[in-house]
Design a protein around this motif. Structure first.
Motif, PDB file in Angstrom:
ATOM      1  N   LYS A   1      31.759  37.181   6.833  1.00  0.00           N
ATOM      2  CA  LYS A   1      31.145  35.976   6.887  1.00  0.00           C
ATOM      3  C   LYS A   1      31.649  35.329   7.953  1.00  0.00           C
ATOM      4  O   LYS A   1      32.983  35.137   8.247  1.00  0.00           O
ATOM      5  N   ILE A   2      30.544  34.808   8.692  1.00  0.00           N
ATOM      6  CA  ILE A   2      30.939  34.137   9.831  1.00  0.00           C
ATOM      7  C   ILE A   2      31.186  32.387   9.583  1.00  0.00           C
ATOM      8  O   ILE A   2      29.933  31.816   9.054  1.00  0.00           O
ATOM      9  N   ASN A   3      32.230  31.855   9.710  1.00  0.00           N
ATOM     10  CA  ASN A   3      32.454  30.467   9.360  1.00  0.00           C
ATOM     11  C   ASN A   3      32.193  29.607  10.506  1.00  0.00           C
ATOM     12  O   ASN A   3      31.752  28.461  10.397  1.00  0.00           O
ATOM     13  N   SER A   4      32.633  30.118  11.544  1.00  0.00           N
ATOM     14  CA  SER A   4      32.309  29.172  12.976  1.00  0.00           C
ATOM     15  C   SER A   4      32.426  30.188  14.124  1.00  0.00           C
ATOM     16  O   SER A   4      32.867  31.385  13.886  1.00  0.00           O
ATOM     17  N   GLU A   5      31.929  29.744  15.229  1.00  0.00           N
ATOM     18  CA  GLU A   5      31.929  30.561  16.421  1.00  0.00           C
ATOM     19  C   GLU A   5      32.187  29.713  17.599  1.00  0.00           C
ATOM     20  O   GLU A   5      31.721  28.539  17.425  1.00  0.00           O
TER      21      GLU A   5
ATOM     22  N   GLY B   1      37.747  39.490   1.939  1.00  0.00           N
ATOM     23  CA  GLY B   1      37.651  38.379   1.515  1.00  0.00           C
ATOM     24  C   GLY B   1      38.814  37.522   2.185  1.00  0.00           C
ATOM     25  O   GLY B   1      38.925  36.425   1.905  1.00  0.00           O
ATOM     26  N   ASN B   2      39.453  38.213   3.258  1.00  0.00           N
ATOM     27  CA  ASN B   2      40.574  37.334   3.826  1.00  0.00           C
ATOM     28  C   ASN B   2      40.269  36.560   5.283  1.00  0.00           C
ATOM     29  O   ASN B   2      39.193  37.091   5.877  1.00  0.00           O
ATOM     30  N   PRO B   3      40.794  35.831   5.534  1.00  0.00           N
ATOM     31  CA  PRO B   3      40.291  34.903   6.704  1.00  0.00           C
ATOM     32  C   PRO B   3      40.997  35.549   8.102  1.00  0.00           C
ATOM     33  O   PRO B   3      41.722  36.314   7.876  1.00  0.00           O
ATOM     34  N   GLY B   4      40.163  35.485   9.095  1.00  0.00           N
ATOM     35  CA  GLY B   4      40.569  36.030  10.413  1.00  0.00           C
ATOM     36  C   GLY B   4      39.777  35.536  11.429  1.00  0.00           C
ATOM     37  O   GLY B   4      39.034  34.580  11.420  1.00  0.00           O
ATOM     38  N   ILE B   5      39.930  36.203  12.676  1.00  0.00           N
ATOM     39  CA  ILE B   5      39.036  35.940  13.781  1.00  0.00           C
ATOM     40  C   ILE B   5      38.751  37.148  14.189  1.00  0.00           C
ATOM     41  O   ILE B   5      39.111  38.493  14.118  1.00  0.00           O
ATOM     42  N   TYR B   6      37.472  37.178  15.202  1.00  0.00           N
ATOM     43  CA  TYR B   6      36.909  38.354  15.626  1.00  0.00           C
ATOM     44  C   TYR B   6      36.230  37.952  17.149  1.00  0.00           C
ATOM     45  O   TYR B   6      35.716  36.839  17.048  1.00  0.00           O
ATOM     46  N   GLY B   7      36.454  38.688  18.196  1.00  0.00           N
ATOM     47  CA  GLY B   7      36.156  38.519  19.287  1.00  0.00           C
ATOM     48  C   GLY B   7      34.924  39.323  19.580  1.00  0.00           C
ATOM     49  O   GLY B   7      35.109  40.716  19.089  1.00  0.00           O
ATOM     50  N   LYS B   8      33.804  38.957  20.227  1.00  0.00           N
ATOM     51  CA  LYS B   8      32.638  39.685  20.641  1.00  0.00           C
ATOM     52  C   LYS B   8      32.296  39.466  21.990  1.00  0.00           C
ATOM     53  O   LYS B   8      32.033  38.367  22.308  1.00  0.00           O
ATOM     54  N   VAL B   9      32.010  40.465  22.883  1.00  0.00           N
ATOM     55  CA  VAL B   9      31.808  40.454  24.145  1.00  0.00           C
ATOM     56  C   VAL B   9      30.314  41.044  24.232  1.00  0.00           C
ATOM     57  O   VAL B   9      29.860  42.006  23.645  1.00  0.00           O
ATOM     58  N   HIS B  10      29.431  39.946  24.501  1.00  0.00           N
ATOM     59  CA  HIS B  10      28.120  40.052  24.538  1.00  0.00           C
ATOM     60  C   HIS B  10      27.555  40.453  25.903  1.00  0.00           C
ATOM     61  O   HIS B  10      27.974  39.928  27.180  1.00  0.00           O
ATOM     62  N   MET B  11      26.848  41.367  26.027  1.00  0.00           N
ATOM     63  CA  MET B  11      26.570  41.855  27.297  1.00  0.00           C
ATOM     64  C   MET B  11      24.808  41.409  27.734  1.00  0.00           C
ATOM     65  O   MET B  11      24.262  41.403  27.018  1.00  0.00           O
ATOM     66  N   LYS B  12      24.749  41.207  28.883  1.00  0.00           N
ATOM     67  CA  LYS B  12      23.686  40.506  29.344  1.00  0.00           C
ATOM     68  C   LYS B  12      22.680  41.335  29.983  1.00  0.00           C
ATOM     69  O   LYS B  12      21.556  40.889  30.337  1.00  0.00           O
ATOM     70  N   ASN B  13      22.972  42.595  29.999  1.00  0.00           N
ATOM     71  CA  ASN B  13      21.843  43.727  30.353  1.00  0.00           C
ATOM     72  C   ASN B  13      22.289  44.851  29.456  1.00  0.00           C
ATOM     73  O   ASN B  13      23.158  45.172  28.789  1.00  0.00           O
TER      74      ASN B  13
ATOM     75  N   LYS C   1      26.813  35.289  34.245  1.00  0.00           N
ATOM     76  CA  LYS C   1      25.619  36.032  34.227  1.00  0.00           C
ATOM     77  C   LYS C   1      25.435  37.280  33.798  1.00  0.00           C
ATOM     78  O   LYS C   1      24.747  37.930  33.483  1.00  0.00           O
ATOM     79  N   TRP C   2      26.925  37.868  33.618  1.00  0.00           N
ATOM     80  CA  TRP C   2      26.924  39.473  32.950  1.00  0.00           C
ATOM     81  C   TRP C   2      27.396  39.606  31.604  1.00  0.00           C
ATOM     82  O   TRP C   2      27.058  40.390  30.995  1.00  0.00           O
ATOM     83  N   ILE C   3      28.279  38.611  31.313  1.00  0.00           N
ATOM     84  CA  ILE C   3      28.900  38.557  29.941  1.00  0.00           C
ATOM     85  C   ILE C   3      29.100  37.305  29.297  1.00  0.00           C
ATOM     86  O   ILE C   3      29.418  36.312  30.001  1.00  0.00           O
ATOM     87  N   GLY C   4      29.432  37.451  28.039  1.00  0.00           N
ATOM     88  CA  GLY C   4      29.660  36.296  27.438  1.00  0.00           C
ATOM     89  C   GLY C   4      30.647  36.718  26.302  1.00  0.00           C
ATOM     90  O   GLY C   4      30.606  37.719  25.653  1.00  0.00           O
ATOM     91  N   LEU C   5      31.658  35.875  25.961  1.00  0.00           N
ATOM     92  CA  LEU C   5      32.774  36.178  24.936  1.00  0.00           C
ATOM     93  C   LEU C   5      32.828  35.160  24.112  1.00  0.00           C
ATOM     94  O   LEU C   5      32.945  34.011  24.219  1.00  0.00           O
ATOM     95  N   THR C   6      32.502  35.355  22.734  1.00  0.00           N
ATOM     96  CA  THR C   6      32.559  34.454  21.688  1.00  0.00           C
ATOM     97  C   THR C   6      33.599  34.878  20.550  1.00  0.00           C
ATOM     98  O   THR C   6      33.818  35.713  20.337  1.00  0.00           O
ATOM     99  N   GLU C   7      34.216  33.877  20.131  1.00  0.00           N
ATOM    100  CA  GLU C   7      35.458  34.020  19.271  1.00  0.00           C
ATOM    101  C   GLU C   7      34.692  33.371  17.729  1.00  0.00           C
ATOM    102  O   GLU C   7      34.338  32.519  17.759  1.00  0.00           O
ATOM    103  N   TYR C   8      35.045  34.230  16.654  1.00  0.00           N
ATOM    104  CA  TYR C   8      34.325  33.964  15.449  1.00  0.00           C
ATOM    105  C   TYR C   8      35.425  33.854  14.405  1.00  0.00           C
ATOM    106  O   TYR C   8      36.432  34.691  14.584  1.00  0.00           O
ATOM    107  N   ASP C   9      35.497  32.636  13.927  1.00  0.00           N
ATOM    108  CA  ASP C   9      36.100  32.380  12.589  1.00  0.00           C
ATOM    109  C   ASP C   9      35.634  33.000  11.383  1.00  0.00           C
ATOM    110  O   ASP C   9      34.389  32.683  11.157  1.00  0.00           O
ATOM    111  N   VAL C  10      36.298  34.227  10.792  1.00  0.00           N
ATOM    112  CA  VAL C  10      35.721  34.903   9.820  1.00  0.00           C
ATOM    113  C   VAL C  10      36.338  35.009   8.575  1.00  0.00           C
ATOM    114  O   VAL C  10      37.513  34.638   8.331  1.00  0.00           O
ATOM    115  N   THR C  11      35.493  35.391   7.582  1.00  0.00           N
ATOM    116  CA  THR C  11      36.458  35.868   6.230  1.00  0.00           C
ATOM    117  C   THR C  11      35.648  37.270   6.243  1.00  0.00           C
ATOM    118  O   THR C  11      34.574  37.738   6.357  1.00  0.00           O
ATOM    119  N   ASN C  12      36.803  38.206   6.347  1.00  0.00           N
ATOM    120  CA  ASN C  12      36.469  39.701   6.668  1.00  0.00           C
ATOM    121  C   ASN C  12      35.887  40.364   5.255  1.00  0.00           C
ATOM    122  O   ASN C  12      35.807  39.650   4.168  1.00  0.00           O
TER     123      ASN C  12
END
Length: 187
Positions: A10-14, A35-47, A21-32
């Motif tokens: 469950k994504i609570n916020s991002e 059922g526990n809270p946590g964070i998850y980082g995702k590198v989004h590739m633009k190609n 122009k090549w990558i984006g890094l997003t940090e997500y506040d999640v419920t894993n």
């Protein structure tokens, strides 16, 4: 084998941490999934990640050697690079092969699709086998200082098996082509 059809995260916020122009890094506040809270980082590739394994009639391939900034080491790999999402993958593979080796191929076969480091990135790779090769002039980008080696495919296969080649796309391509050779299905 049971496959979950719904995302158990469950994504609570991002929050966008970094973007170019090549990558984006997003940090997500999640419920894993537990059922526990946590964070998850995702590198989004633009190609898309695009690879072309050239194989000539004498069963030689061409490796590209270059210093990889991210690894702080030298790497031998097949010609590969980024492909714009709006450009057909085959067109990007043709561009990379010519750019890095000066080779053009008459025959192309898609041999593999894969996700690279899927625990932290959404990078998707498409790998082609290039046959019917002709030599032209290489056109490397200004960020590339490349050395090209023409090597018998059997030797490249041994290099993969011995851990001398560690680039994941190259490893996957070489193992796939070796399997095609063993099954007598090489295009």
């Amino acid at each position: 084998m049971h496959h979950l059809k719904e995302n158990p995260w469950k994504i609570n916020s991002e929050k966008v941490i970094y973007d170019n122009k090549w990558i984006g890094l997003t940090e997500y506040d999640v419920t894993n999934p537990s059922g526990n809270p946590g964070i998850y980082g995702k590198v989004h590739m633009k190609n898309k990640a695009i690879g072309a394994l050239p194989l000539d009639e004498e069963m030689n391939t061409y490796l590209v050697g270059q210093y990889r900034f991210t690894l702080n080491q030298y790497s031998w790999e097949m010609p590969e690079g980024g492909g714009d999402f709006d450009v057909p993958p085959l067109e990007s593979a043709k561009r990379e092969l010519l750019e890095e080796t000066g080779l053009k191929a008459k025959y192309w076969t898609e041999i593999q699709q894969m996700h690279l480091s899927n625990s932290v990135t959404d990078e998707h790779a498409i790998i082609f086998l290039a046959r019917g090769l002709e030599q032209f002039e290489a056109e490397p980008e200004d960020t590339e200082q490349l050395i090209i080696k023409k090597i018998p495919f059997a030797q490249v296969y041994r290099m993969v098996c011995n851990g001398e080649i560690t680039d994941s796309m190259t490893v996957a391509a070489v193992l796939r082509v070796q399997l095609l050779i063993l099954e007598n299905k090489l295009p």
